[in-house]
Design a protein around this motif. Sequence first.
Motif, PDB file in Angstrom:
ATOM      1  N   ALA A 110      -8.819   8.336 -12.483  1.00 44.41           N
ATOM      2  CA  ALA A 110      -7.574   8.774 -12.768  1.00 44.41           C
ATOM      3  C   ALA A 110      -6.505   9.270 -11.617  1.00 44.41           C
ATOM      4  CB  ALA A 110      -8.144  10.134 -13.599  1.00 44.41           C
ATOM      5  N   ALA A 111      -6.905   9.111 -10.446  1.00 42.26           N
ATOM      6  CA  ALA A 111      -6.179   9.561  -9.383  1.00 42.26           C
ATOM      7  C   ALA A 111      -4.832   8.650  -9.335  1.00 42.26           C
ATOM      8  CB  ALA A 111      -6.974   9.580  -7.933  1.00 42.26           C
ATOM      9  N   PRO A 112      -3.959   8.956  -8.731  1.00 44.36           N
ATOM     10  CA  PRO A 112      -2.603   8.281  -8.640  1.00 44.36           C
ATOM     11  C   PRO A 112      -3.090   6.962  -7.512  1.00 44.36           C
ATOM     12  CG  PRO A 112      -2.091  10.499  -8.038  1.00 44.36           C
ATOM     13  CD  PRO A 112      -3.653  10.426  -8.451  1.00 44.36           C
ATOM     14  N   ASP A 113      -2.436   5.793  -7.821  1.00 49.79           N
ATOM     15  CA  ASP A 113      -2.791   4.830  -7.026  1.00 49.79           C
ATOM     16  C   ASP A 113      -2.581   4.949  -5.324  1.00 49.79           C
ATOM     17  OD1 ASP A 113      -3.513   3.018  -8.853  1.00 49.79           O
ATOM     18  OD2 ASP A 113      -1.497   2.123  -8.972  1.00 49.79           O
ATOM     19  N   GLY A 114      -3.370   4.815  -4.527  1.00 49.16           N
ATOM     20  CA  GLY A 114      -3.461   5.234  -3.112  1.00 49.16           C
ATOM     21  C   GLY A 114      -4.941   5.196  -2.532  1.00 49.16           C
ATOM     22  N   ARG A 115      -4.664   5.674  -1.507  1.00 47.15           N
ATOM     23  CA  ARG A 115      -6.037   5.851  -0.520  1.00 47.15           C
ATOM     24  C   ARG A 115      -7.102   6.748  -1.057  1.00 47.15           C
ATOM     25  NH1 ARG A 115      -5.155   7.949   5.472  1.00 47.15           N
ATOM     26  NH2 ARG A 115      -3.305   8.836   4.268  1.00 47.15           N
ATOM     27  N   ILE A 116      -6.631   7.842  -1.721  1.00 48.13           N
ATOM     28  CA  ILE A 116      -7.862   8.690  -2.554  1.00 48.13           C
ATOM     29  C   ILE A 116      -8.442   7.940  -3.635  1.00 48.13           C
ATOM     30  CG2 ILE A 116      -8.096  10.734  -3.933  1.00 48.13           C
ATOM     31  CD1 ILE A 116      -5.729  11.970  -2.347  1.00 48.13           C
ATOM     32  N   ARG A 117      -7.689   7.329  -4.289  1.00 50.86           N
ATOM     33  CA  ARG A 117      -8.267   6.328  -5.443  1.00 50.86           C
ATOM     34  C   ARG A 117      -9.291   5.379  -4.824  1.00 50.86           C
ATOM     35  NH1 ARG A 117      -4.997   4.551 -10.475  1.00 50.86           N
ATOM     36  NH2 ARG A 117      -6.879   4.128 -11.945  1.00 50.86           N
ATOM     37  N   ARG A 118      -8.856   4.724  -3.967  1.00 51.41           N
ATOM     38  CA  ARG A 118      -9.601   3.577  -3.100  1.00 51.41           C
ATOM     39  C   ARG A 118     -11.075   4.427  -2.618  1.00 51.41           C
ATOM     40  NH1 ARG A 118      -4.609   1.680  -1.826  1.00 51.41           N
ATOM     41  NH2 ARG A 118      -4.833   2.420   0.329  1.00 51.41           N
ATOM     42  N   TRP A 119     -10.843   5.375  -1.835  1.00 48.50           N
ATOM     43  CA  TRP A 119     -12.109   5.949  -1.170  1.00 48.50           C
ATOM     44  C   TRP A 119     -12.866   6.427  -2.281  1.00 48.50           C
ATOM     45  CZ3 TRP A 119     -13.850   5.562   3.299  1.00 48.50           C
ATOM     46  CH2 TRP A 119     -13.052   5.261   4.437  1.00 48.50           C
ATOM     47  N   ALA A 120     -12.339   7.094  -3.332  1.00 47.60           N
ATOM     48  CA  ALA A 120     -13.365   7.545  -4.380  1.00 47.60           C
ATOM     49  C   ALA A 120     -14.056   6.385  -5.105  1.00 47.60           C
ATOM     50  CB  ALA A 120     -12.440   8.593  -5.654  1.00 47.60           C
ATOM     51  N   ALA A 121     -13.297   5.376  -5.266  1.00 51.66           N
ATOM     52  CA  ALA A 121     -14.095   4.145  -5.880  1.00 51.66           C
ATOM     53  C   ALA A 121     -15.321   3.904  -4.931  1.00 51.66           C
ATOM     54  CB  ALA A 121     -13.274   3.265  -6.176  1.00 51.66           C
ATOM     55  N   VAL A 122     -14.860   3.579  -3.460  1.00 48.45           N
ATOM     56  CA  VAL A 122     -15.898   3.491  -2.849  1.00 48.45           C
ATOM     57  C   VAL A 122     -17.192   4.211  -2.802  1.00 48.45           C
ATOM     58  CG1 VAL A 122     -16.533   2.764  -0.189  1.00 48.45           C
ATOM     59  CG2 VAL A 122     -14.307   1.643  -1.322  1.00 48.45           C
ATOM     60  N   GLY A 123     -16.546   5.463  -2.282  1.00 49.93           N
ATOM     61  CA  GLY A 123     -17.773   6.411  -2.511  1.00 49.93           C
ATOM     62  C   GLY A 123     -18.491   6.438  -3.745  1.00 49.93           C
ATOM     63  N   SER A 124     -18.082   6.393  -4.676  1.00 50.50           N
ATOM     64  CA  SER A 124     -18.820   6.378  -5.987  1.00 50.50           C
ATOM     65  C   SER A 124     -19.892   5.308  -6.169  1.00 50.50           C
ATOM     66  CB  SER A 124     -17.942   6.675  -7.325  1.00 50.50           C
ATOM     67  OG  SER A 124     -17.018   5.390  -7.391  1.00 50.50           O
ATOM     68  N   GLY A 125     -19.317   4.240  -5.782  1.00 58.46           N
ATOM     69  CA  GLY A 125     -20.176   3.082  -5.604  1.00 58.46           C
ATOM     70  C   GLY A 125     -21.193   3.095  -4.605  1.00 58.46           C
ATOM     71  N   VAL A 126     -20.917   3.668  -3.487  1.00 57.00           N
ATOM     72  CA  VAL A 126     -21.986   3.839  -2.354  1.00 57.00           C
ATOM     73  C   VAL A 126     -23.165   4.899  -2.952  1.00 57.00           C
ATOM     74  CG1 VAL A 126     -22.495   4.575  -0.205  1.00 57.00           C
ATOM     75  CG2 VAL A 126     -20.732   2.905  -0.610  1.00 57.00           C
ATOM     76  N   LEU A 127     -22.681   5.803  -3.487  1.00 57.85           N
ATOM     77  CA  LEU A 127     -23.384   7.117  -3.825  1.00 57.85           C
ATOM     78  C   LEU A 127     -24.237   6.541  -5.116  1.00 57.85           C
ATOM     79  CD1 LEU A 127     -21.273  10.281  -3.565  1.00 57.85           C
ATOM     80  CD2 LEU A 127     -23.494   9.643  -2.258  1.00 57.85           C
ATOM     81  N   ALA A 128     -23.732   5.773  -6.121  1.00 54.94           N
ATOM     82  CA  ALA A 128     -24.526   5.470  -7.244  1.00 54.94           C
ATOM     83  C   ALA A 128     -25.435   4.556  -6.923  1.00 54.94           C
ATOM     84  CB  ALA A 128     -23.569   4.745  -7.988  1.00 54.94           C
ATOM     85  N   LEU A 129     -25.605   3.733  -5.950  1.00 49.58           N
ATOM     86  CA  LEU A 129     -26.522   2.947  -5.481  1.00 49.58           C
ATOM     87  C   LEU A 129     -27.388   3.541  -4.713  1.00 49.58           C
ATOM     88  CD1 LEU A 129     -24.624  -0.649  -4.594  1.00 49.58           C
ATOM     89  CD2 LEU A 129     -26.393   0.093  -6.647  1.00 49.58           C
ATOM     90  N   ALA A 130     -26.977   4.441  -3.839  1.00 52.56           N
ATOM     91  CA  ALA A 130     -27.736   5.128  -2.550  1.00 52.56           C
ATOM     92  C   ALA A 130     -28.704   6.325  -2.977  1.00 52.56           C
ATOM     93  CB  ALA A 130     -26.973   5.465  -1.461  1.00 52.56           C
ATOM     94  N   LEU A 131     -28.371   7.023  -4.199  1.00 54.68           N
ATOM     95  CA  LEU A 131     -28.926   8.443  -4.516  1.00 54.68           C
ATOM     96  C   LEU A 131     -29.511   8.103  -5.676  1.00 54.68           C
ATOM     97  CD1 LEU A 131     -26.007  10.540  -3.548  1.00 54.68           C
ATOM     98  CD2 LEU A 131     -28.249  10.539  -2.357  1.00 54.68           C
ATOM     99  N   LEU A 132     -30.655   8.681  -5.864  1.00 54.62           N
ATOM    100  CA  LEU A 132     -31.285   8.735  -7.143  1.00 54.62           C
ATOM    101  C   LEU A 132     -31.540  10.252  -7.640  1.00 54.62           C
ATOM    102  CD1 LEU A 132     -34.422   6.361  -6.214  1.00 54.62           C
ATOM    103  CD2 LEU A 132     -32.394   5.920  -7.645  1.00 54.62           C
ATOM    104  N   PRO A 133     -31.779  10.412  -8.804  1.00 54.68           N
ATOM    105  CA  PRO A 133     -31.873  12.126  -9.398  1.00 54.68           C
ATOM    106  C   PRO A 133     -32.882  12.806  -8.462  1.00 54.68           C
ATOM    107  CG  PRO A 133     -31.630  10.627 -11.287  1.00 54.68           C
ATOM    108  CD  PRO A 133     -31.629   9.525  -9.889  1.00 54.68           C
ATOM    109  N   SER A 134     -33.833  12.011  -8.000  1.00 53.59           N
ATOM    110  CA  SER A 134     -34.883  12.902  -6.832  1.00 53.59           C
ATOM    111  C   SER A 134     -34.201  13.196  -5.834  1.00 53.59           C
ATOM    112  CB  SER A 134     -35.891  12.159  -6.736  1.00 53.59           C
ATOM    113  OG  SER A 134     -35.736  10.977  -6.030  1.00 53.59           O
ATOM    114  N   GLY A 135     -33.210  12.846  -5.411  1.00 54.75           N
ATOM    115  CA  GLY A 135     -32.582  12.980  -4.076  1.00 54.75           C
ATOM    116  C   GLY A 135     -33.003  12.124  -2.899  1.00 54.75           C
ATOM    117  N   ALA A 136     -34.273  11.478  -3.058  1.00 54.92           N
ATOM    118  CA  ALA A 136     -34.539  10.630  -2.320  1.00 54.92           C
ATOM    119  C   ALA A 136     -34.031   9.376  -2.423  1.00 54.92           C
ATOM    120  CB  ALA A 136     -36.077  10.162  -2.393  1.00 54.92           C
TER     121      ALA A 136
END
Length: 177
Positions: A110-136
């Motif tokens: 939902a962010a306006p097009d730009g750097r924030i939106r791109r960083w959020a997309a990359v960050g969410s992709g990395v976190l979704a793969l790198a983090l589990l609900p256990s935190g490990a």
Amino acid sequence: MTAVTGTGYGWLATLSTPVSPDNWSLTSGLGRLSGVLLDAAGTGLGELAVPVWRWCGLAATAVAVALLWLRRARLGPVYALALSLLAVFALGPAFRPWYALWALFLIAAAAPDGRIRRWAAVGSGVLALALLPSGAPPDVMRMTLAVGGGALGALALWWMFEMSGPATLPSRARTAA
């Protein structure tokens, strides 16, 4: 719902788990630091520091959410919600790394097009793969399944567009091509 389904009320005791003494939220960290400094000064107020900082964080979160609610027409309701969830993540009394995903997914959408939106997309992709609900961090098997599933999803999307042909693409996509 608990009474209707008959699952029991054992889950109520777990509500205080994220706000444990070893929690590393911003407010808990500031509280522990302030507590050490107050104890070193001999005030005897060190044990009050963590609860005071947590309440300050909750108050700051409430103010941030209220301001974002008032600006939702200008920001857009989904983006305002995303920023509100980011405030809950950053200032709340409990911190688990995957809590950031609450906000990042919505900011990426939902962010306006730009750097924030791109960083959020990359960050969410990395976190979704790198983090589990256990935190490990994930083990080799989970990473293999995640990468394999992503590859299969990309292959399915490619196949879908390959089989659909240009006549079924939306007019906006045809003009861009």
